[in-house]
Design a protein around this motif. Structure first.
Motif, PDB file in Angstrom:
ATOM      1  N   GLU A 249       0.830  -1.202   0.000  1.00  0.00           N
ATOM      2  CA  GLU A 249       0.000   0.000   0.000  1.00  0.00           C
ATOM      3  C   GLU A 249       0.865   1.252   0.000  1.00  0.00           C
ATOM      4  O   GLU A 249       0.610   2.232  -0.720  1.00  0.00           O
ATOM      5  CB  GLU A 249      -0.922  -0.022   1.226  1.00  0.00           C
ATOM      6  N   GLU A 250       1.906   1.229   0.759  1.00  0.00           N
ATOM      7  CA  GLU A 250       2.794   2.382   0.854  1.00  0.00           C
ATOM      8  C   GLU A 250       3.514   2.610  -0.470  1.00  0.00           C
ATOM      9  O   GLU A 250       3.684   3.743  -0.917  1.00  0.00           O
ATOM     10  CB  GLU A 250       3.813   2.152   1.977  1.00  0.00           C
ATOM     11  N   ASN A 251       3.892   1.529  -1.071  1.00  0.00           N
ATOM     12  CA  ASN A 251       4.571   1.622  -2.357  1.00  0.00           C
ATOM     13  C   ASN A 251       3.644   2.219  -3.416  1.00  0.00           C
ATOM     14  O   ASN A 251       4.043   3.079  -4.208  1.00  0.00           O
ATOM     15  CB  ASN A 251       5.045   0.235  -2.789  1.00  0.00           C
ATOM     16  N   ARG A 252       2.398   1.765  -3.357  1.00  0.00           N
ATOM     17  CA  ARG A 252       1.425   2.281  -4.305  1.00  0.00           C
ATOM     18  C   ARG A 252       1.250   3.798  -4.114  1.00  0.00           C
ATOM     19  O   ARG A 252       1.194   4.559  -5.074  1.00  0.00           O
ATOM     20  CB  ARG A 252       0.090   1.568  -4.091  1.00  0.00           C
ATOM     21  N   ARG A 253       1.191   4.187  -2.884  1.00  0.00           N
ATOM     22  CA  ARG A 253       0.992   5.605  -2.583  1.00  0.00           C
ATOM     23  C   ARG A 253       2.208   6.429  -3.025  1.00  0.00           C
ATOM     24  O   ARG A 253       2.074   7.535  -3.572  1.00  0.00           O
ATOM     25  CB  ARG A 253       0.758   5.771  -1.082  1.00  0.00           C
ATOM     26  N   GLN A 259       4.352  10.247  -9.403  1.00  0.00           N
ATOM     27  CA  GLN A 259       3.737  10.652 -10.664  1.00  0.00           C
ATOM     28  C   GLN A 259       3.245  12.094 -10.584  1.00  0.00           C
ATOM     29  O   GLN A 259       3.450  12.891 -11.506  1.00  0.00           O
ATOM     30  CB  GLN A 259       2.569   9.722 -10.983  1.00  0.00           C
ATOM     31  N   GLU A 260       2.620  12.401  -9.471  1.00  0.00           N
ATOM     32  CA  GLU A 260       2.090  13.746  -9.311  1.00  0.00           C
ATOM     33  C   GLU A 260       3.214  14.778  -9.278  1.00  0.00           C
ATOM     34  O   GLU A 260       3.090  15.872  -9.828  1.00  0.00           O
ATOM     35  CB  GLU A 260       1.255  13.827  -8.034  1.00  0.00           C
ATOM     36  N   LEU A 261       4.281  14.447  -8.647  1.00  0.00           N
ATOM     37  CA  LEU A 261       5.408  15.375  -8.580  1.00  0.00           C
ATOM     38  C   LEU A 261       6.024  15.592  -9.956  1.00  0.00           C
ATOM     39  O   LEU A 261       6.436  16.700 -10.312  1.00  0.00           O
ATOM     40  CB  LEU A 261       6.448  14.853  -7.595  1.00  0.00           C
ATOM     41  N   ALA A 305       2.171  16.644  -1.896  1.00  0.00           N
ATOM     42  CA  ALA A 305       3.353  17.202  -1.258  1.00  0.00           C
ATOM     43  C   ALA A 305       3.256  17.069   0.250  1.00  0.00           C
ATOM     44  O   ALA A 305       4.244  16.827   0.933  1.00  0.00           O
ATOM     45  CB  ALA A 305       3.511  18.657  -1.649  1.00  0.00           C
ATOM     46  N   ALA A 306       2.045  17.248   0.745  1.00  0.00           N
ATOM     47  CA  ALA A 306       1.866  17.104   2.176  1.00  0.00           C
ATOM     48  C   ALA A 306       2.089  15.660   2.607  1.00  0.00           C
ATOM     49  O   ALA A 306       2.616  15.387   3.685  1.00  0.00           O
ATOM     50  CB  ALA A 306       0.463  17.560   2.578  1.00  0.00           C
ATOM     51  N   ASN A 307       1.675  14.746   1.764  1.00  0.00           N
ATOM     52  CA  ASN A 307       1.873  13.329   2.081  1.00  0.00           C
ATOM     53  C   ASN A 307       3.339  12.971   2.186  1.00  0.00           C
ATOM     54  O   ASN A 307       3.712  12.069   2.910  1.00  0.00           O
ATOM     55  CB  ASN A 307       1.219  12.460   1.015  1.00  0.00           C
ATOM     56  N   SER A 308       4.129  13.693   1.449  1.00  0.00           N
ATOM     57  CA  SER A 308       5.548  13.344   1.434  1.00  0.00           C
ATOM     58  C   SER A 308       6.167  13.470   2.808  1.00  0.00           C
ATOM     59  O   SER A 308       7.129  12.790   3.131  1.00  0.00           O
ATOM     60  CB  SER A 308       6.289  14.247   0.455  1.00  0.00           C
ATOM     61  N   ALA A 309       5.578  14.365   3.612  1.00  0.00           N
ATOM     62  CA  ALA A 309       6.134  14.538   4.946  1.00  0.00           C
ATOM     63  C   ALA A 309       6.032  13.255   5.757  1.00  0.00           C
ATOM     64  O   ALA A 309       6.896  12.950   6.552  1.00  0.00           O
ATOM     65  CB  ALA A 309       5.405  15.671   5.659  1.00  0.00           C
ATOM     66  N   THR A 310       4.975  12.536   5.509  1.00  0.00           N
ATOM     67  CA  THR A 310       4.798  11.317   6.298  1.00  0.00           C
ATOM     68  C   THR A 310       5.514  10.135   5.691  1.00  0.00           C
ATOM     69  O   THR A 310       5.804   9.161   6.365  1.00  0.00           O
ATOM     70  CB  THR A 310       3.307  10.993   6.421  1.00  0.00           C
ATOM     71  N   THR A 311       5.785  10.198   4.413  1.00  0.00           N
ATOM     72  CA  THR A 311       6.426   9.050   3.788  1.00  0.00           C
ATOM     73  C   THR A 311       7.932   9.151   3.777  1.00  0.00           C
ATOM     74  O   THR A 311       8.608   8.149   3.640  1.00  0.00           O
ATOM     75  CB  THR A 311       5.941   8.885   2.349  1.00  0.00           C
ATOM     76  N   LEU A 312       8.425  10.316   3.949  1.00  0.00           N
ATOM     77  CA  LEU A 312       9.877  10.463   3.925  1.00  0.00           C
ATOM     78  C   LEU A 312      10.599   9.653   4.990  1.00  0.00           C
ATOM     79  O   LEU A 312      11.654   9.099   4.706  1.00  0.00           O
ATOM     80  CB  LEU A 312      10.250  11.940   4.046  1.00  0.00           C
TER      81      LEU A 312
END
Length: 335
Positions: A249-253, A259-261, A305-312
């Motif tokens: 799931e994390e990989n998919r996200r 892609q969005e970036l 971009a906001a999600n990136s904070a949690t995935t980093l």
DNA sequence: GGACTATATTACATTACCTCA
DNA sequence: CTTGAGGTAATGTAATATAGT
């Protein structure tokens, strides 16, 4: 790491350590049992198998062991009256006549006579019980003609002969399935919690306590260990499965975010070339914080971009998924 | 001390039996 | 009554450890 409580010198053969010591322990158990042991040992041959072979050799004194049967136990003997044999020995509170008694399912075939523990070292015996006498006779034949003095072989022979000799199995061709009573199972379970393996003395004591053959106790512990391991494997497998799902799931996200970036980069090249210093990472929580200069731009950026904070954090620091078992072992080792 | 043998113990795979839906 | 599944006691085998020679 296994902790085992040993009351005897397990390094010595059972025939020497237990039987020799039994009278000296002066426990009520030993006295109540009133077993008499005679060991025939050929001069110069100290090996157990020669001793066990007993009557096979004409010049050797046959191994003789007489043991009075247990006193019958009342039908409704409660479980709590069982005592761990190895604990009872030290406390002197052993109930020598404690046994499973009648079983909840009424399977008397489970009830092996009190001489059970002697089969572990290949001893012969006599008893008024039919199964006992049958076993006694057949054991003499098999041990004398088989040429297999091995303790385990003799024990196995005793098991088979004992089964054949039971009243419920007259043809002797079928393997008897003995169902342990609830009380026996519960007691074995409690014992297993104490230690998952038994030394010979504990095994014998348990067998005597539960009125089972030592081999039955041994087999029960073997199967119990196997069940424990199987259950642990299932737990680990389930845990790995969940980890795999989470990572998928994390990989998919992350793929979506990437892609969005990329799309953002092509549409707003100037924005994406902002200096890297606009993004800072908090050393404590490892989250990306946006600086004031880039706050406005970040507000207009996509939610990805906001999600990136949690995935980093995941990218910066690979996660480790230890097995629960490994955790438990580590905790056990530490404690 | 190393090699060899015998014995005991254990894990593991499998079988056989029993119970129950 | 039959049958298939699941649980579990029992068996067989290989690996390993230990003690004695």
């Amino acid at each position: 790491m296994e902790l085992a409580l040993s009351l005897g010198d397990s390094s010595k053969p059972f025939t020497a350590s237990f039987i020799d010591k039994a009278p000296s322990t002066s426990t009520s158990k030993a006295k109540d049992l009133e077993f008499r042991v005679g060991l025939g040992i050929n001069a110069g041959e100290g090996r157990g198998k020669d001793v066990i072979r007993g009557g096979a050799d004409s010049d050797a004194v046959p191994l003789q062991l007489d043991l009075l049967p247990f006193t019958p136990v009342p039908h409704s003997k409660p479980l709590q009256q069982f005592r761990f044999p190895w604990l009872a020995e030290t406390l002197g509170s052993a109930e020598p006549d404690s046994s499973a008694g009648e079983h909840s399912r009424g399977l008397d075939v489970n009830r092996f006579p009190a001489f059970a523990e002697e089969t572990d070292d290949g001893g012969a015996h006599s008893s008024p019980n039919s199964a006992v006498s049958s076993f006694h006779m057949e054991f003499g034949i098999s041990s004398g003609s088989g040429g297999r003095g091995n303790k385990r072989d003799l024990e196995a022979d005793a098991e088979r002969d004992g089964s054949r000799g039971s009243d419920d199995d007259e043809n002797g061709l079928t393997r008897k399935k003995l169902r342990l009573s609830k009380e026996q199972s519960a007691f074995l379970e409690e014992s297993f919690k104490e230690h998952s393996t038994l030394n010979p003395k504990q095994k014998l004591a348990l067998a005597k306590q539960l009125n089972l053959r030592p081999r039955q106790v041994e087999v029960w512990f073997q199967n119990r260990r196997a069940r424990t391991k199987l259950k642990q494997t299932e737990i680990d497998c389930e845990y790995l499965k969940r980890c795999c799902e989470t990572l998928t799931e994390e990989n998919r996200r992350l793929q979506k975010e990437l892609q969005e970036l990329r799309a953002l980069k092509t549409s707003q090249p100037f924005y994406m070339q902002l200096p890297a210093t606009t993004l800072t990472m908090c050393p404590s929580c490892e989250r990306v914080a946006t600086s004031s200069s880039s706050a406005a731009a970040a507000a207009s950026a996509s939610s990805a971009a906001a999600n990136s904070a949690t995935t980093l954090p995941l990218l910066a620091k690979p996660r480790v998924y230890p097995f629960p078992q490994a955790q438990a072992q580590a905790h056990k080792a530490a404690s």
